[in-house]
Design a protein around this motif. Structure first.
Motif, PDB file in Angstrom:
ATOM      1  N   THR A  85     -11.572  12.193  -0.396  1.00 41.16           N
ATOM      2  CA  THR A  85     -10.704  12.649  -1.739  1.00 41.16           C
ATOM      3  C   THR A  85     -11.789  13.102  -2.679  1.00 41.16           C
ATOM      4  O   THR A  85     -11.516  13.994  -3.759  1.00 41.16           O
ATOM      5  CB  THR A  85      -9.916  11.463  -2.072  1.00 41.16           C
ATOM      6  N   GLY A 101      -2.746   5.025   2.447  1.00 42.38           N
ATOM      7  CA  GLY A 101      -2.082   4.565   1.328  1.00 42.38           C
ATOM      8  C   GLY A 101      -1.097   5.634   1.093  1.00 42.38           C
ATOM      9  O   GLY A 101      -1.301   6.809   1.167  1.00 42.38           O
ATOM     10  N   SER A 154      -7.112  -0.006   0.805  1.00 45.22           N
ATOM     11  CA  SER A 154      -8.281  -0.927   0.379  1.00 45.22           C
ATOM     12  C   SER A 154      -7.933  -2.335   1.291  1.00 45.22           C
ATOM     13  O   SER A 154      -8.947  -2.916   1.751  1.00 45.22           O
ATOM     14  CB  SER A 154      -8.366  -1.229  -1.111  1.00 45.22           C
ATOM     15  N   GLY A 190      -0.626  -3.328  -0.034  1.00 49.66           N
ATOM     16  CA  GLY A 190      -2.077  -3.662  -0.431  1.00 49.66           C
ATOM     17  C   GLY A 190      -3.061  -2.692  -0.149  1.00 49.66           C
ATOM     18  O   GLY A 190      -4.009  -2.432  -0.298  1.00 49.66           O
ATOM     19  N   GLY A 191      -2.336  -1.463   0.004  1.00 46.45           N
ATOM     20  CA  GLY A 191      -3.107  -0.186  -0.124  1.00 46.45           C
ATOM     21  C   GLY A 191      -4.177   0.101   1.119  1.00 46.45           C
ATOM     22  O   GLY A 191      -4.361  -0.897   1.926  1.00 46.45           O
ATOM     23  N   ASP A 207      -8.946   6.594   8.717  1.00 51.27           N
ATOM     24  CA  ASP A 207      -8.320   6.569   7.198  1.00 51.27           C
ATOM     25  C   ASP A 207      -7.975   7.950   6.885  1.00 51.27           C
ATOM     26  O   ASP A 207      -8.685   8.784   6.550  1.00 51.27           O
ATOM     27  CB  ASP A 207      -9.405   5.890   6.090  1.00 51.27           C
ATOM     28  N   ASN A 216     -10.480  12.771   5.484  1.00 47.53           N
ATOM     29  CA  ASN A 216     -10.425  13.648   4.186  1.00 47.53           C
ATOM     30  C   ASN A 216     -11.250  12.778   3.163  1.00 47.53           C
ATOM     31  O   ASN A 216     -10.492  11.660   2.981  1.00 47.53           O
ATOM     32  CB  ASN A 216      -9.223  14.168   3.737  1.00 47.53           C
TER      33      ASN A 216
HETATM   34  N1  PMP Z   1      -9.287   5.714   1.237  1.00 47.37           N
HETATM   35  C1  PMP Z   1      -8.983   7.313   0.716  1.00 47.37           C
HETATM   36  C2  PMP Z   1      -9.497   8.149   1.559  1.00 47.37           C
HETATM   37  C3  PMP Z   1      -8.684   7.124  -0.633  1.00 47.37           C
HETATM   38  O1  PMP Z   1      -8.387   8.511  -1.208  1.00 47.37           O
HETATM   39  C4  PMP Z   1      -8.113   6.200  -1.417  1.00 47.37           C
HETATM   40  C5  PMP Z   1      -7.665   6.247  -2.719  1.00 47.37           C
HETATM   41  N2  PMP Z   1      -7.122   7.011  -3.073  1.00 47.37           N
HETATM   42  C6  PMP Z   1      -8.326   4.878  -0.492  1.00 47.37           C
HETATM   43  C7  PMP Z   1      -8.837   4.721   0.596  1.00 47.37           C
HETATM   44  C8  PMP Z   1      -7.940   3.718  -1.293  1.00 47.37           C
HETATM   45  O2  PMP Z   1      -6.641   3.497  -1.397  1.00 47.37           O
HETATM   46  P1  PMP Z   1      -6.058   2.341  -2.186  1.00 47.37           P
HETATM   47  O3  PMP Z   1      -5.606   2.817  -3.587  1.00 47.37           O
HETATM   48  O4  PMP Z   1      -4.327   2.550  -1.514  1.00 47.37           O
HETATM   49  O5  PMP Z   1      -6.277   1.196  -1.680  1.00 47.37           O
END
Ligand code: PMP
Length: 356
Positions: free
Chosen positions: A149, A189, A76, A73-74, A168, A147
């Motif tokens: 991104t 993630g 997110s 689920g990442g 995170d 961090n």
């Molecule tokens: N948090 C950070 C700091 C991210 O850079 C990202 C996406 N690259 C996410 C959350 C979201 O991650 P995901 O696509 O795994 O849901």
């Protein structure tokens, strides 16, 4: 020819990891079967999951107070799963808003309780990390994005928190030495420094759980995954395997100290090149500059277009900045070799000689 991959994620992985992963897809552990066609309950895969968790424990020197789990689920999904499990009914959580991902985390937390945004850098399009705020001592937890991104900022010091600290770390996990014992929960993630998309690492203190006072669906309950060793349902076997290989690779590099030294050298070289170049301007505040995502813009639109073409014709990929910042973003994750940074710097210098 292999490209120089500055993409923000899914990002570059170590070459030996890719080779071992490819072999495991063809013939896993010499068993005459692909990793993709064996049971996750097989002894071979159980050993993979165990090692993938143990390596995280070793690298972060975690005590037995912590659980290590791999989810899907990442990051997110963690934005919601975290408050679902940790923000009690009628309770409050504190967040710092340092960009789009913090914002997304805040949005989800608001569904479960009160969110106190204790500081934000939105006033300057998130080009710095806020400092000098206070964290309410009655918050269930305090959340930061270590961090950013998209905006290219990173905490250089972890803030003190009177309440459990949650982070995170999706885009800078395992990139520098940290004192993991200062965090109550870390999530990431995998698809930058850890492995392919499809696995999400969560590290948490077990004593945080069981206090939310609400029913939590089985799959969204951290306790389920702790109790079942990340095997309540079918785990993402391939991503977890590649995470394991990448964690082994981190140890082979000499662990986080060695990885950090390499990342520092890469970032310093690139920022120094940007600062010395008349055509480019770094967008993040100097003291908060990320060692993972280096954001910069060109002097004008024409220069931006020309440099884009100049680099893509010369084997560079993934350099385009996120639309909310514009310009360029060089993601220089763990697996990106110093030679790729040297090459980009050389192209920036050459381009300036011709165009300045
Ligand atoms: N948090 C950070 C700091 C991210 O850079 C990202 C996406 N690259 C996410 C959350 C979201 O991650 P995901 O696509 O795994 O849901």
């Amino acid at each position: 020819m292999k490209k120089h991959n500055f993409g923000a994620g899914p990002g570059i992985l170590p070459q030996p990891v890719l080779e071992q992963a490819a072999e495991a897809v063809r013939n896993f552990n010499g068993k005459g079967l692909s990793l993709l066609e064996i049971s996750h309950r097989s002894a071979d895969f159980e050993a993979v999951m165990d090692e993938a968790c143990d390596l995280v424990r070793r690298i972060f020197q975690l005590s037995d107070d912590y659980a290590v789990i791999y989810l899907q689920g990442g990051a997110s999904t963690q934005f919601a799963m975290l408050p679902f499990n940790l923000l009690p009914q009628g309770g409050k959580a504190a967040y710092v808003n340092t960009g789009a991902w913090s914002k997304a985390a805040i949005k989800e937390a608001k569904m479960f309780g009160t969110v106190d945004v204790v500081a934000s850098s939105e006033d300057k399009n998130f080009n710095y990390i806020p400092k000098g705020y206070s964290i309410p001592s009655d918050a269930a937890y305090f959340h930061i994005t270590t961090n950013n991104t998209i905006f290219g900022t990173e905490y250089q010091q972890i803030p003190d928190s009177p309440v459990p600290l949650v982070a995170d770390m999706s885009s800078n996990i395992f990139s520098r030495q940290i004192d993991a014992s200062r965090f109550s929960l870390i999530y990431a993630g995998a698809q930058k420094n850890l492995g392919p998309a499809g696995a999400t690492l969560v590290i948490l203190r077990k004593d945080l759980l069981g206090k939310a006072g609400r029913p939590i669906p089985t799959m969204l309950n951290y306790q389920t995954h702790i109790d079942k060793g990340s095997m309540y349902n079918t785990p993402p076997v391939f991503p977890v395997y590649v995470c394991m290989l990448t964690l082994r690779w981190i140890l082979e590099q000499g662990g986080l100290g060695a990885v950090e030294a390499q990342n520092k050298a890469k970032a310093e070289k690139l920022y120094a090149t940007i600062d010395a170049n008349p055509l480019f301007i770094g967008t993040a505040a100097q003291e908060d500059r990320s060692r993972m995502n280096v954001t910069f813009v060109a002097r004008d639109e024409e220069t931006e277009k020309q440099f884009s073409a100049y680099t893509s014709e010369r084997g560079i990929v993934g350099l385009k900045g996120h639309r909310s910042v514009g310009g360029f973003r060089a993601s220089i994750y763990n697996a990106l070799p110093l030679s790729s940074v040297d090459y980009l710097c050389q192209l920036m210098d050459e381009f300036a000689t011709v165009n300045a």
